[in-house]
Design a protein around this motif. Structure first.
Motif, PDB file in Angstrom:
ATOM      1  N   TYR A  68       0.509  -1.142   0.132  1.00  0.00           N
ATOM      2  CA  TYR A  68       0.213   0.245  -0.287  1.00  0.00           C
ATOM      3  C   TYR A  68       1.102   0.990   0.222  1.00  0.00           C
ATOM      4  O   TYR A  68       0.545   2.562  -0.514  1.00  0.00           O
ATOM      5  CB  TYR A  68      -1.155   0.002   0.994  1.00  0.00           C
ATOM      6  CG  TYR A  68      -1.997  -0.936   1.122  1.00  0.00           C
ATOM      7  CD1 TYR A  68      -2.983  -0.708  -0.060  1.00  0.00           C
ATOM      8  CD2 TYR A  68      -2.260  -1.820   1.823  1.00  0.00           C
ATOM      9  CE1 TYR A  68      -4.120  -1.962   0.109  1.00  0.00           C
ATOM     10  CE2 TYR A  68      -2.897  -3.467   1.905  1.00  0.00           C
ATOM     11  CZ  TYR A  68      -4.156  -2.863   0.897  1.00  0.00           C
ATOM     12  OH  TYR A  68      -4.531  -4.203   1.203  1.00  0.00           O
ATOM     13  N   ARG A  69       2.085   1.351   0.716  1.00  0.00           N
ATOM     14  CA  ARG A  69       2.795   2.395   0.443  1.00  0.00           C
ATOM     15  C   ARG A  69       3.594   2.435  -0.868  1.00  0.00           C
ATOM     16  O   ARG A  69       3.851   3.805  -1.118  1.00  0.00           O
ATOM     17  CB  ARG A  69       3.870   2.357   1.474  1.00  0.00           C
ATOM     18  CG  ARG A  69       3.781   2.586   3.282  1.00  0.00           C
ATOM     19  CD  ARG A  69       3.263   3.669   3.207  1.00  0.00           C
ATOM     20  NE  ARG A  69       4.594   4.638   3.441  1.00  0.00           N
ATOM     21  CZ  ARG A  69       4.396   5.676   3.026  1.00  0.00           C
ATOM     22  NH1 ARG A  69       3.207   6.681   3.024  1.00  0.00           N
ATOM     23  NH2 ARG A  69       5.536   5.979   3.145  1.00  0.00           N
ATOM     24  N   ALA A  70       3.952   1.590  -1.555  1.00  0.00           N
ATOM     25  CA  ALA A  70       4.173   1.650  -2.580  1.00  0.00           C
ATOM     26  C   ALA A  70       3.254   2.063  -3.784  1.00  0.00           C
ATOM     27  O   ALA A  70       3.032   2.787  -4.927  1.00  0.00           O
ATOM     28  CB  ALA A  70       4.674   0.247  -3.519  1.00  0.00           C
ATOM     29  N   ARG A  71       1.965   2.206  -3.178  1.00  0.00           N
ATOM     30  CA  ARG A  71       0.465   2.702  -4.432  1.00  0.00           C
ATOM     31  C   ARG A  71       0.155   3.997  -4.159  1.00  0.00           C
ATOM     32  O   ARG A  71      -0.547   4.818  -4.139  1.00  0.00           O
ATOM     33  CB  ARG A  71      -0.283   1.741  -4.205  1.00  0.00           C
ATOM     34  CG  ARG A  71      -0.049   0.250  -4.471  1.00  0.00           C
ATOM     35  CD  ARG A  71       0.263  -0.227  -6.171  1.00  0.00           C
ATOM     36  NE  ARG A  71      -0.963   0.546  -6.606  1.00  0.00           N
ATOM     37  CZ  ARG A  71      -1.746   0.772  -7.593  1.00  0.00           C
ATOM     38  NH1 ARG A  71      -0.465   1.053  -9.129  1.00  0.00           N
ATOM     39  NH2 ARG A  71      -2.438   1.279  -8.111  1.00  0.00           N
ATOM     40  N   SER A  72       1.248   4.577  -3.231  1.00  0.00           N
ATOM     41  CA  SER A  72       1.640   6.053  -2.679  1.00  0.00           C
ATOM     42  C   SER A  72       0.182   5.927  -1.653  1.00  0.00           C
ATOM     43  O   SER A  72      -0.087   7.502  -1.519  1.00  0.00           O
ATOM     44  CB  SER A  72       1.037   6.825  -3.818  1.00  0.00           C
ATOM     45  OG  SER A  72       2.399   6.087  -4.438  1.00  0.00           O
TER      46      SER A  72
ATOM     47  N   ASN B 285      12.308  -4.873   0.845  1.00  0.00           N
ATOM     48  CA  ASN B 285      10.951  -4.253  -0.476  1.00  0.00           C
ATOM     49  C   ASN B 285      11.514  -5.063  -1.668  1.00  0.00           C
ATOM     50  O   ASN B 285      11.696  -3.776  -1.769  1.00  0.00           O
ATOM     51  CB  ASN B 285      11.733  -2.814   0.022  1.00  0.00           C
ATOM     52  CG  ASN B 285      10.530  -2.054  -0.270  1.00  0.00           C
ATOM     53  OD1 ASN B 285       9.399  -2.634  -0.984  1.00  0.00           O
ATOM     54  ND2 ASN B 285       9.973  -0.679  -0.168  1.00  0.00           N
ATOM     55  N   PRO B 286      10.660  -5.879  -2.053  1.00  0.00           N
ATOM     56  CA  PRO B 286      10.550  -6.339  -3.077  1.00  0.00           C
ATOM     57  C   PRO B 286       9.791  -5.898  -3.881  1.00  0.00           C
ATOM     58  O   PRO B 286       9.030  -5.777  -5.498  1.00  0.00           O
ATOM     59  CB  PRO B 286       9.842  -8.469  -2.935  1.00  0.00           C
ATOM     60  CG  PRO B 286       9.349  -8.172  -1.834  1.00  0.00           C
ATOM     61  CD  PRO B 286      10.532  -6.751  -0.686  1.00  0.00           C
ATOM     62  N   MET B 287       8.478  -4.821  -3.704  1.00  0.00           N
ATOM     63  CA  MET B 287       7.795  -4.240  -4.251  1.00  0.00           C
ATOM     64  C   MET B 287       8.664  -3.110  -4.752  1.00  0.00           C
ATOM     65  O   MET B 287       7.897  -2.873  -6.116  1.00  0.00           O
ATOM     66  CB  MET B 287       6.758  -2.825  -3.293  1.00  0.00           C
ATOM     67  CG  MET B 287       5.675  -3.875  -2.586  1.00  0.00           C
ATOM     68  SD  MET B 287       5.114  -5.713  -2.985  1.00  0.00           S
ATOM     69  CE  MET B 287       4.721  -6.375  -2.280  1.00  0.00           C
TER      70      MET B 287
END
Length: 212
Positions: free
Chosen positions: A101-105, A175-177
């Motif tokens: 979810y952090r990777a999705r901003s 952090n694989p995202m």
């Protein structure tokens, strides 16, 4: 000299297409539509639905059934899992949800909330195929997962942006995202350089362009 130039020209042109670029990784917060939230929740649910039997195949095969699912559906108990599962495995799973979810901003608070939703949905709609929902998992997975995910985020940004190839490898590992441009929205070019051949009637050289 002209003949030498003719021989070297294909190699110069090939090298001229080369460039060096250093990626930068960062997080940004933005607003999301209801459709985006629904799609992200659905994506995590789908991954959980696939990952559970793949990682717990013996448990699913030996203990799971539709009868067990009906019996466990809606129940909630205090599990007796070993500390390793409650304080390491489940929080790690939560950390990867949080990092998605952090990777999705999403903001920190929204990422925590969505991790809580995803974890709850997993407990009540997926894991009940083999066991009832767990009280401990309902809060340990999202809360401890968010704490672990926050640490992974900070460490991975340091490794990815300021390290060599080994540091970058471990940054992606925790952090694989960050490996997936379709998921991780905070990627850019920190510095780049382009090498192009430059020549005239009397000389041959290279033109170098760099931007930061």
């Amino acid at each position: 000299m002209k003949r030498l130039f003719i021989y070297l020209l294909p190699f110069l042109l090939l090298l001229g297409s080369n460039s060096l670029a250093q990626e930068s990784y960062f997080y940004k917060d933005r607003e999301h539509t209801k459709q985006e939230v629904f799609e992200d929740l659905s994506f995590v649910f789908g991954l959980s639905l696939i990952a559970y039997p793949l990682t717990q195949w013996d448990t699913v095969k030996n203990e799971g059934s539709l009868e067990v699912y009906r019996k466990n559906f809606g129940r909630i108990v205090f599990d007796r899992d070993e500390p390793f599962w409650n304080y390491m495995v489940h929080p790690y799973t939560g950390s990867q949800m949080f990092l998605y979810y952090r990777a999705r901003s999403y903001s920190y608070s929204d990422s925590l909330a969505l991790t809580f939703v995803s974890s709850t949905v997993f407990e009540f709609f997926i894991e009940v195929y083999t066991e009832p929902a767990s009280v401990q998992d309902l809060y340990q997975t999202p809360v401890l997962g968010a704490v672990m995910g926050y640490g992974f985020e900070k460490l991975s940004m340091e490794l990815l942006n300021n390290g060599g190839s080994v540091s970058i490898f471990f940054g992606h590992l925790i952090n694989p995202m960050t490996l997936f441009s379709s998921i991780f929205e905070g990627r850019g070019i920190k510095a780049s350089a382009m090498f192009a051949p430059s020549f005239d009637k009397k000389s041959i050289g290279y033109f170098i362009h760099a931007s930061f």
